[in-house]
Design a protein around this motif. Structure first.
Motif: not given
Length: 229
Positions: A201-212
């Motif tokens: 499996t490949i795991a990764f985290n992400l930060s949302v910088l703009r949503y709408g």
């Protein structure tokens, strides 16, 4: 009598959502990175990260240089960006903070955990993802999600019509991609040895910088072109 499937008095509160798709171009990902992952595993240099409870897991989590080299300028990264974007119901900009692989071939397992810890940039991730690069549901253990209120809910009665489970194993096939809130705990139970077909499996985290129209502190629209690189 109210049937379990038709109760006009019942309302659902505070739902927790996971998002699931399947990367149709999974073979492209395999062609790009699988041989490098196999070689890293065969070298036997991977160690369980400090603080993890499992004593039996092959993971590249503690090797950021290798992970950067593995995924840099690949079509795999572009596919992650594309498929993750589809999970959102508004225009979004996000930054993939960390990527690593986990290699299960000889009964490896991972304890209950979340992805809430801060990354090297000092900010916590918004969502986390798992890509099932190599996976056979007939022989491999699924990921299992845990209800955050599991202990509290034991003090109440769950009616049959609620169809409630404290642990949830989503149906996974090879190429599946799951996104979930980083606070949501999950684990992988010990499975049988699968020397001819490793579970990768490949795991990764992400930060949302703009949503709408919502923007993270300090985020500028001019950064849109770079934030998912």
């Amino acid at each position: 009598m109210i049937t379990m499937y038709d109760n006009p008095f019942k309302k659902a509160l505070f739902p927790i959502h996971i998002y699931q798709s399947r990367i149709k171009q999974n073979d492209v990902c395999k062609d790009e990175i699988l041989s490098k992952i196999d070689k890293m595993h065969e070298d036997g240099k991977l160690k369980v990260p400090e603080g993890w409870l499992t004593d039996h897991l092959s993971t590249s989590f503690s090797y950021p240089d290798f992970n950067f080299e593995l995924f840099s300028n690949t079509n795999t990264i572009k596919l992650y960006q594309d498929y993750v974007s589809r999970f959102f119901d508004k225009d979004v900009a996000f930054h993939i903070e960390e990527l690593w692989y986990n290699y299960y071939v000889d009964g490896e397992w991972q304890e209950i955990h979340s992805h809430l810890s801060e990354n090297s940039l000092g900010r916590a991730s918004t969502f986390s993802c798992i890509h099932f690069l190599s996976f056979n549901p007939e022989i491999h253990s699924p990921v299992i999600f845990v209800d955050p209120n599991e202990k509290v809910r034991t003090l109440s009665l769950e009616m049959e019509s609620n169809n409630y489970r404290q642990r949830y194993p989503p149906k996974i096939t090879e190429g599946s991609l799951i996104m979930f809130p980083s606070y949501l705990e999950h684990y992988v139970p010990k499975g049988p040895p699968t020397p001819d077909y490793p579970r990768i499996t490949i795991a990764f985290n992400l930060s949302v910088l703009r949503y709408g129209e919502q923007r993270a502190f300090g985020y500028d629209d001019e950064d849109d072109g770079d934030e998912t690189d």
